[in-house]
Design an enzyme around this catalytic site. Structure first.
Site, PDB file in Angstrom:
ATOM      1  N   ARG A 172       0.823  -1.220   0.000  1.00  0.00           N
ATOM      2  CA  ARG A 172       0.000   0.000   0.000  1.00  0.00           C
ATOM      3  C   ARG A 172       0.853   1.265   0.000  1.00  0.00           C
ATOM      4  NH1 ARG A 172      -0.630  -3.606   3.458  1.00  0.00           N
ATOM      5  NH2 ARG A 172      -2.433  -5.010   3.544  1.00  0.00           N
ATOM      6  N   LYS A 214     -14.585   0.302  -3.359  1.00  0.00           N
ATOM      7  CA  LYS A 214     -14.877   0.315  -1.925  1.00  0.00           C
ATOM      8  C   LYS A 214     -14.188   1.480  -1.234  1.00  0.00           C
ATOM      9  CE  LYS A 214     -13.874  -1.325   2.511  1.00  0.00           C
ATOM     10  NZ  LYS A 214     -12.668  -1.408   3.341  1.00  0.00           N
ATOM     11  N   PRO A 231     -20.263   1.701   0.546  1.00  0.00           N
ATOM     12  CA  PRO A 231     -19.062   0.862   0.383  1.00  0.00           C
ATOM     13  C   PRO A 231     -19.440  -0.616   0.497  1.00  0.00           C
ATOM     14  CG  PRO A 231     -18.701   2.629   1.994  1.00  0.00           C
ATOM     15  CD  PRO A 231     -20.163   2.573   1.734  1.00  0.00           C
ATOM     16  N   ASP A 233     -17.923  -4.146   1.195  1.00  0.00           N
ATOM     17  CA  ASP A 233     -16.808  -4.980   1.635  1.00  0.00           C
ATOM     18  C   ASP A 233     -17.310  -6.401   1.795  1.00  0.00           C
ATOM     19  OD1 ASP A 233     -18.332  -4.932   3.940  1.00  0.00           O
ATOM     20  OD2 ASP A 233     -16.631  -4.572   5.272  1.00  0.00           O
TER      21      ASP A 233
END
Length: 272
Positions: A172, A214, A231, A233
């Site tokens: 990330r 998301k 969102p 998930d």
């Protein structure tokens, strides 16, 4: 430090607010005081009785900063009444999650935080976010402790990929670096895109490397207050498949869809 007692007549449960996957820097103390940080503002808040709370700020700061932060201009009791008749599962979810609220946090912090959140659990997200704050934010001193602000884009710009990896960002780190560079260069103007309608805002956020649907919807909902954004998930996906026969139930709730999603997320996640 100014302190005062405030009344909150609407749904408001601090534990549920911090447990529904929207904020990662809150600290809970043994005496059930909760600490929230937004930009340079630090709030300590503790429930006294049914509707009264001790808070560690002036009335002016409470009205100018924290009333919006906790979405106190929205009546969640009325929202639940209106939504109750539409679906039995959602009615149960709202009853279970009674007291949660969707926080209005800062877009920049939400962008970085939710990029970091991918494939991480909440403790791991919190650890990485705190590492960024400690290493690159600035010091804020309260009457109780010294904390760090969430770093600005300019403060985080000096961090290399290796530095970011040292904060446990892993793959990330490249996504965060791209977001930082876009904002510092002006390619991504977080204030300007606040003027965009929901879908255009969503599409603009998706241009950041590593930001998928998301994460973009999380930033829209928690950072820009776009309460219609949902969102999706793993927990919401399971709810859609297992409770709604694969059909998205949230569109029926219009501008409240993202808030209903939070009730469903909290209920589904904690049932298992």
């Amino acid at each position: 430090m100014s302190t005062q007692i405030v009344e909150i007549q609407d749904d408001f449960d601090l534990e549920k607010i911090i447990s529904c996957g929207q904020c990662f820097r809150v600290r809970k103390y043994e005496d059930k005081t909760y600490r929230f940080i937004t930009e340079d503002h630090v709030l300590y808040i503790r429930k006294l009785q049914d509707c009264t709370y001790w808070i560690s700020c002036s009335e002016k700061e409470w009205q100018q900063v924290w009333t919006d932060y906790f979405d106190l201009s929205r009546n969640y009791k009325n929202l639940r009444k209106i939504a109750n008749s539409k679906n039995d599962f959602i009615e149960r979810a709202m009853e279970y999650g009674l007291g949660l609220r969707v926080l209005h946090q800062k877009p920049w912090e939400m962008l970085i935080t939710f990029i970091i959140s991918q494939r991480k659990n909440i403790p791991a997200i919190s650890k990485s976010v705190e590492a960024l704050a400690k290493n690159y934010g600035h010091t804020i001193t309260t009457d109780f402790e010294t904390v760090s602000s969430f770093p600005t884009p300019e403060q985080l710009y000096k961090a290399s990929i290796e530095d970011l990896c040292a904060c446990s960002l892993g793959y990330r780190a490249a996504y965060v670096k791209d977001a930082v560079e876009r904002v510092v260069s002006g390619v991504l103007d977080l204030e300007k895109i606040a003027e965009y309608e929901d879908e255009k805002l969503f599409q603009e956020l998706m241009k950041v490397y590593g930001v998928g649907k998301k994460v973009a919807n999380c930033v829209c909902l928690f950072g820009y207050g776009r309460s219609s954004r949902v969102p999706i998930d793993i927990w919401i996906s399971r709810a859609i498949q297992e409770e709604f026969n694969g059909q998205d139930p949230f569109s029926a709730f219009g501008e409240d869809a993202g808030i209903i999603q939070q009730y469903v997320f909290y209920y589904k996640k904690n049932l298992l």
